[in-house]
Enzyme design. Structure first.
Site, PDB file in Angstrom:
ATOM      1  CD  GLU A 229      -2.513   1.639   2.416  1.00 36.07           C
ATOM      2  OE1 GLU A 229      -2.685   2.864   2.594  1.00 36.07           O
ATOM      3  OE2 GLU A 229      -2.767   0.779   3.277  1.00 36.07           O
ATOM      4  CB  CYS A 263      -3.239   5.518   3.982  1.00 34.10           C
ATOM      5  SG  CYS A 263      -1.817   5.028   4.964  1.00 34.10           S
TER       6      CYS A 263
END
Length: 460
Positions: A229, A263
């Site tokens: 990620e 994020c």
């Protein structure tokens, strides 16, 4: 000896430091995890799940220390109480679905054949966790990996140096065997050397795009499974039928909470022309209410960025946008504690376009650009005009319309009337330069195990 240091954004002091482990010592630590893995996997699933949840509960008992440590390490205000809500929600959900997610797939059970597929743990899972949500991002992999029968080696970012140490301490105190869950302090070169040597059976990395490329280069030819990620530039789109106040509240929170260091934080917003002026006015008022200051002060609502070098990036994007014709709407006089270093005032920019880095490069700070659009087609083109793809936040009263747009969006998750949230029942995943793989949900369990097929022909 290489020392890994956490420089506190609170005052620039060295808050913590630990010696980086050399290659031979690190290899010996990983070997301990490998030796412990088979016996851990042989324990009943219910026992493994129970021990993980006891570890989670033990960490919750350390909340007062955890919250203060986070403030010192990465600047999150103590008033927000750490990451326990999401940490617990994700752990508990994965515990609830562990049995069904890991159950064998039975193809045939007859007097002639037993044919089925089992999920088998990879072995040693290496988790490289980031500093922005160091507990929640780590638990996404740590909890299901341990429940599935893997052993875990955890390496945290230097900015949150103490997090892995505290997590492992909590889990071991709760009864997880010492060699089943291990914390490690490594520099980049030793990390790459371990990966290149095939030391791990699966690697999960959350961090920068360049960090992800380094992991892939190190692992090349080892056939080690990797979950990544990486970067994000998540958009919000406010349609003409949106609940305006709810959109402002959620999108501004998503753009600025945790000093914008999320994020899946909102980094660019597109608003239908019919709501644009009202949305911008309300957003500026919303953001202007922050109190920027020392995160240890319970009155502070916006702390410093985790490191002053991160603030340099955000200021640079703002300055570049202003030089190209953008307009900054948040009065800097409202934030006298902006010191030009880690303490950075929030900002909203208008008259922006995609030639500006504030609209096409990851910002990861409390600044967001807002653009006016005339149609879904225009918004769709702009949202997809990006090299990242983690989440999109759509604001409308029409779920059919949202789903239709979602099918055209290049992203990992489509939200409607929500943003900056991780649903543990859904796969957390991305596309393009955001990375590959997926955590949480049943798919998270499947990514942390491998299928093994059994074809057992019975003697007649």
């Amino acid at each position: 000896m290489t020392m890994i240091r956490c420089i506190s954004p609170v005052d620039g002091s060295v808050y913590a430091e630990r010696p980086a482990m050399g290659y031979e010592d690190a290899k010996a630590l990983v070997d301990r995890a490998r030796k412990a893995q088979k016996s851990w996997a042989r324990r009943p699933l219910e026992e493994r799940v129970s021990l993980v949840l006891k570890g989670v509960a033990r960490l919750n008992e350390m909340a007062d220390d955890v919250v203060k440590e986070l403030a010192w390490q990465m600047g999150r205000p103590v008033r927000y109480g750490g990451e326990f809500k999401g940490f617990n929600e994700r752990s508990n959900y994965m515990a609830e679905i562990a049995a069904s997610s890991l159950a064998p797939i039975v193809v045939e059970s007859s007097d002639r054949f037993e044919r089925y597929i089992e999920r088998e743990p990879h072995g040693v899972v290496f988790v490289i966790a980031p500093w922005n949500y160091p507990y929640m991002t780590a638990i996404n992999t740590v909890a299901p990996a341990l429940m599935a029968g893997n052993t875990v080696v955890l390496k945290h970012a230097s900015q949150t140096l103490l997090v892995g140490e505290r997590m492992v301490r909590a889990f071991v105190e709760a009864g997880v065997p010492e060699d089943v869950f291990l914390n490690i302090f490594l520099d980049h070169d030793t990390t790459s050397k371990l990966i290149a040597a095939g030391s791990f059976n699966f690697i999960n990395f959350t961090g920068s795009v360049e960090g992800g490329r380094s992991i892939e280069r190190a692992a090349a030819g080892t056939f080690t499974g990797i979950g990544l990620e990486l970067g994000g530039k998540d958009p919000g789109y406010v349609m003409e039928d949106a609940d305006l106040d709810a959109a402002v509240d959620t999108l501004m929170d998503g753009a600025t909470y945790n000093s914008g260091q999320c994020c899946c934080g909102i980094e660019r917003i597109y608003v239908h022309e019919s709501l644009y002026d009202a949305f911008v006015e309300k957003s500026v008022a919303w953001v202007s209410n922050y109190k920027l200051g020392n995160p240890l002060d319970p009155e502070t609502t916006l702390g410093p960025m985790a490191n002053k070098r991160f603030a340099v990036t955000v200021r640079g994007q703002i300055d570049e946008a202003l030089a190209k014709g953008a307009k900054a709407l948040v009065d800097p006089k409202l934030f006298p504690t902006d010191d030009g270093g880690a303490y950075l005032a929030p900002q909203i920019l208008v008259d922006v376009d995609h030639s500006m880095s504030i609209m096409n490069e990851e910002t990861f700070g409390p600044a967001v650009g807002i653009m006016k659009v005339k149609s879904d087609a225009e918004a769709l083109d702009l949202m997809n005009d990006c090299k990242y793809g983690l989440t999109v936040s759509l604001w409308t009263k029409d779920p059919v319309r949202a789903a239709r747009l979602g099918r055209e969006l290049e992203t990992g998750t489509v939200f409607m009337n929500r943003a900056d949230y991780l649903d543990p029942g859904l796969c957390w995943t991305g596309c393009k330069e955001t990375g590959r793989g997926g955590s949480l949900s049943v798919i998270g369990f499947h990514n942390l195990t491998r299928p093994k097929s059994y074809h057992l022909k019975k003697a007649l």
